[in-house]
Motif scaffolding. Structure first.
Motif, PDB file in Angstrom:
ATOM      1  N   TYR A 149       0.811  -1.211   0.000  1.00  0.00           N
ATOM      2  CA  TYR A 149       0.000   0.000   0.000  1.00  0.00           C
ATOM      3  C   TYR A 149       0.848   1.267   0.000  1.00  0.00           C
ATOM      4  N   ARG A 150       2.181   1.128  -0.122  1.00  0.00           N
ATOM      5  CA  ARG A 150       3.056   2.270   0.147  1.00  0.00           C
ATOM      6  C   ARG A 150       3.856   2.780  -1.044  1.00  0.00           C
ATOM      7  N   SER A 151       3.537   2.329  -2.244  1.00  0.00           N
ATOM      8  CA  SER A 151       4.195   2.915  -3.400  1.00  0.00           C
ATOM      9  C   SER A 151       3.166   3.103  -4.514  1.00  0.00           C
ATOM     10  N   ASP A 152       3.606   3.675  -5.627  1.00  0.00           N
ATOM     11  CA  ASP A 152       2.684   4.209  -6.634  1.00  0.00           C
ATOM     12  C   ASP A 152       1.830   3.167  -7.337  1.00  0.00           C
ATOM     13  N   HIS A 153       2.275   1.925  -7.360  1.00  0.00           N
ATOM     14  CA  HIS A 153       1.474   0.874  -7.987  1.00  0.00           C
ATOM     15  C   HIS A 153       0.095   0.749  -7.361  1.00  0.00           C
ATOM     16  N   TYR A 154      -0.013   1.070  -6.074  1.00  0.00           N
ATOM     17  CA  TYR A 154      -1.268   0.836  -5.370  1.00  0.00           C
ATOM     18  C   TYR A 154      -2.416   1.650  -5.962  1.00  0.00           C
ATOM     19  N   ASN A 155      -2.094   2.849  -6.469  1.00  0.00           N
ATOM     20  CA  ASN A 155      -3.147   3.649  -7.087  1.00  0.00           C
ATOM     21  C   ASN A 155      -3.709   2.991  -8.345  1.00  0.00           C
ATOM     22  N   PHE A 156      -2.898   2.186  -9.027  1.00  0.00           N
ATOM     23  CA  PHE A 156      -3.386   1.406 -10.166  1.00  0.00           C
ATOM     24  C   PHE A 156      -4.166   0.183  -9.680  1.00  0.00           C
ATOM     25  N   ALA A 157      -3.634  -0.476  -8.654  1.00  0.00           N
ATOM     26  CA  ALA A 157      -4.279  -1.691  -8.150  1.00  0.00           C
ATOM     27  C   ALA A 157      -5.695  -1.419  -7.665  1.00  0.00           C
ATOM     28  N   LYS A 158      -5.919  -0.236  -7.116  1.00  0.00           N
ATOM     29  CA  LYS A 158      -7.262   0.121  -6.642  1.00  0.00           C
ATOM     30  C   LYS A 158      -8.294   0.076  -7.766  1.00  0.00           C
ATOM     31  N   VAL A 167       4.483  -9.230 -21.576  1.00  0.00           N
ATOM     32  CA  VAL A 167       3.114  -8.732 -21.445  1.00  0.00           C
ATOM     33  C   VAL A 167       2.708  -7.932 -22.682  1.00  0.00           C
ATOM     34  N   ALA A 168       3.637  -7.155 -23.210  1.00  0.00           N
ATOM     35  CA  ALA A 168       3.335  -6.304 -24.367  1.00  0.00           C
ATOM     36  C   ALA A 168       3.198  -7.091 -25.662  1.00  0.00           C
ATOM     37  N   ASN A 169       3.815  -8.270 -25.735  1.00  0.00           N
ATOM     38  CA  ASN A 169       3.860  -9.006 -26.998  1.00  0.00           C
ATOM     39  C   ASN A 169       3.029 -10.281 -27.036  1.00  0.00           C
ATOM     40  N   ARG A 170       2.505 -10.729 -25.911  1.00  0.00           N
ATOM     41  CA  ARG A 170       1.707 -11.962 -25.913  1.00  0.00           C
ATOM     42  C   ARG A 170       0.387 -11.729 -26.649  1.00  0.00           C
ATOM     43  N   ASP A 171      -0.192 -12.793 -27.151  1.00  0.00           N
ATOM     44  CA  ASP A 171      -1.426 -12.670 -27.924  1.00  0.00           C
ATOM     45  C   ASP A 171      -2.592 -12.163 -27.077  1.00  0.00           C
ATOM     46  N   ALA A 172      -2.774 -12.751 -25.910  1.00  0.00           N
ATOM     47  CA  ALA A 172      -3.929 -12.413 -25.076  1.00  0.00           C
ATOM     48  C   ALA A 172      -3.558 -11.379 -24.018  1.00  0.00           C
ATOM     49  N   ARG A 173      -4.468 -10.482 -23.757  1.00  0.00           N
ATOM     50  CA  ARG A 173      -4.289  -9.527 -22.669  1.00  0.00           C
ATOM     51  C   ARG A 173      -4.338 -10.262 -21.329  1.00  0.00           C
ATOM     52  N   LEU A 174      -3.625  -9.739 -20.329  1.00  0.00           N
ATOM     53  CA  LEU A 174      -3.664 -10.320 -18.989  1.00  0.00           C
ATOM     54  C   LEU A 174      -5.104 -10.414 -18.490  1.00  0.00           C
ATOM     55  N   VAL A 175      -5.411 -11.538 -17.867  1.00  0.00           N
ATOM     56  CA  VAL A 175      -6.730 -11.723 -17.270  1.00  0.00           C
ATOM     57  C   VAL A 175      -6.689 -11.305 -15.806  1.00  0.00           C
ATOM     58  N   VAL A 176      -7.628 -10.464 -15.422  1.00  0.00           N
ATOM     59  CA  VAL A 176      -7.776 -10.104 -14.007  1.00  0.00           C
ATOM     60  C   VAL A 176      -8.744 -11.108 -13.393  1.00  0.00           C
ATOM     61  N   ASP A 177      -8.195 -12.148 -12.805  1.00  0.00           N
ATOM     62  CA  ASP A 177      -9.035 -13.228 -12.283  1.00  0.00           C
ATOM     63  C   ASP A 177      -9.342 -13.087 -10.800  1.00  0.00           C
ATOM     64  N   LYS A 178      -8.761 -12.029 -10.161  1.00  0.00           N
ATOM     65  CA  LYS A 178      -9.019 -11.803  -8.741  1.00  0.00           C
ATOM     66  C   LYS A 178      -9.309 -10.325  -8.506  1.00  0.00           C
ATOM     67  N   PRO A 179     -10.372  -9.802  -9.136  1.00  0.00           N
ATOM     68  CA  PRO A 179     -10.657  -8.381  -9.016  1.00  0.00           C
ATOM     69  C   PRO A 179     -11.092  -8.002  -7.600  1.00  0.00           C
ATOM     70  N   VAL A 180     -10.892  -6.721  -7.291  1.00  0.00           N
ATOM     71  CA  VAL A 180     -11.344  -6.177  -6.009  1.00  0.00           C
ATOM     72  C   VAL A 180     -12.399  -5.124  -6.288  1.00  0.00           C
ATOM     73  N   GLU A 181     -13.119  -4.753  -5.259  1.00  0.00           N
ATOM     74  CA  GLU A 181     -14.100  -3.682  -5.408  1.00  0.00           C
ATOM     75  C   GLU A 181     -13.354  -2.372  -5.631  1.00  0.00           C
ATOM     76  N   VAL A 182     -13.719  -1.660  -6.675  1.00  0.00           N
ATOM     77  CA  VAL A 182     -13.042  -0.407  -6.995  1.00  0.00           C
ATOM     78  C   VAL A 182     -13.429   0.648  -5.961  1.00  0.00           C
ATOM     79  N   LYS A 183     -12.384   1.213  -5.323  1.00  0.00           N
ATOM     80  CA  LYS A 183     -12.591   2.256  -4.320  1.00  0.00           C
ATOM     81  C   LYS A 183     -11.920   3.534  -4.777  1.00  0.00           C
TER      82      LYS A 183
END
Length: 347
Positions: free
Chosen positions: A276-285, A330-346
């Motif tokens: 929860y303490r670096s910039d990635h968390y704002n994307f994860a939310k 990630v940029a070159n694979r055929d399929a986009r990453l699947v978000v299989d464990k989504p969280v409630e958007v806050k």
């Protein structure tokens, strides 16, 4: 005579075809990920970091002259590399308004700062965006001492520069990524993840189109836990939202960089709560899959002694290559990453 000429022509055609086939086979056997990753070197990382975390940039405090110099350094690098701005022209700065920073209710208001952004357009899926982020700011000057922030987060910043250059070499060779890549240097992290928060609330590209965020915050040192084995990096969050991303990360490391991936701080019960303490968390939310690359804390963390001479440049090289390989896949694979464990958007 005609038959002889025909045979000669046929032989020439076959030889030409065989030659082309051999060339194509050779081309197909080239591991381009490895080829372009090799351009990320400890020497170049050191060259950048001794400038970026030098006294001239005065600790890069948000909105202060040293931070402005740092932002210009990043912009000039991208211009020299021929890497475009997603904002158009020579405008590489996404302004973070003072009112967004005064909104944090600080006793001393922060000064009109900016995120620095650069962009490589994807060749096949340009609307899908892979973000690679690091914060450009640090603590500034306190009591007359400059807080250079070589590890925090000069190391992540210069890693992005080298990763961007590697991707641009791929573009020049006609092997650019299928998806677009956004190189995002955010401001105000030390003030509360402000630059990344501003970006996700005012994205240049829709958050729904953002495939993942690979966030690099402190990757140049070795902590006490690994002093006898410096070939490591902490990975945080890789499995929180997307099993795909976690598996890709593991696979490319096994194939290319062979770093010990330590998940100690990925534990939900870890009291440090680094997730929860670096910039990635704002994307994860917003359910954007993330990985946070981290080397752990050390005695120089948030002190004036966090200087570029203490960086382990061979390990910085390997960690930067790991991020590149992950982004490349990630940029070159055929399929986009699947978000299989989504969280409630806050919000």
């Amino acid at each position: 005579m005609k038959k002889l000429l025909l045979s000669a022509s046929l032989l020439a055609f076959i030889a030409c075809s065989t030659s082309k086939s051999a060339t194509n086979d050779t081309d197909a056997n080239v591991d381009y990920a490895e080829k372009f990753a090799a351009s990320i070197t400890d020497k170049d990382l050191a060259k950048h970091l001794f400038i970026y975390a030098g006294d001239e940039f005065e600790g890069r405090n948000t909105g202060e002259p040293g931070q402005k110099k740092a932002a210009e350094y990043l912009k000039n690098f991208y211009v020299q590399q021929g890497i475009a701005s997603p904002l158009g022209g020579d405008d590489y700065f996404q302004p973070v308004p003072a009112e967004f920073l005064n909104a944090r209710k600080r006793r001393v208001p922060l000064k009109a700062s900016e995120n620095v952004v650069a962009f490589i357009k994807g060749s096949e899926k340009p609307d899908e965006i892979v973000v690679i982020s690091a914060h450009l700011d640090h603590e500034g000057i306190k009591n007359g001492q400059i807080y250079n922030g070589a590890d925090d987060d000069g190391s992540g910043t210069v890693a992005i520069l080298e990763i961007a250059e590697a991707f641009q070499k791929a573009v020049k060779a006609g092997k650019g990524p299928k998806r677009s890549v956004l190189f995002l240097h955010v401001t105000g992290e030390e003030k509360g993840l402000l630059g990344s928060r501003y970006y996700v609330e005012n994205p240049i590209f829709p958050i729904a189109n953002t495939v993942c965020d690979l966030n690099i915050d402190m990757v140049g040192r070795v902590d006490d836990r690994h002093k006898d084995n410096p070939n490591f990096v902490y990975l945080i969050g890789s499995d929180k939202l997307s099993t795909d991303l976690h598996n890709i990360s593991e696979a490319v490391n096994t194939k290319y960089t062979k770093i010990d991936l330590d998940y100690k701080y990925n534990d939900e019960n870890d009291p440090n709560r680094f997730y929860y303490r670096s910039d990635h968390y704002n994307f994860a939310k917003y359910n954007v899959p993330i990985i946070f690359y981290f080397n752990g804390t050390h005695a120089d963390y948030h002190k004036p002694s966090d200087t570029p001479d203490k960086i382990n440049y061979p390990m910085l090289q390997q960690r930067a290559r790991l991020v590149f390989h992950t982004a490349w896949e990630v940029a070159n694979r055929d399929a986009r990453l699947v978000v299989d464990k989504p969280v409630e958007v806050k919000k």
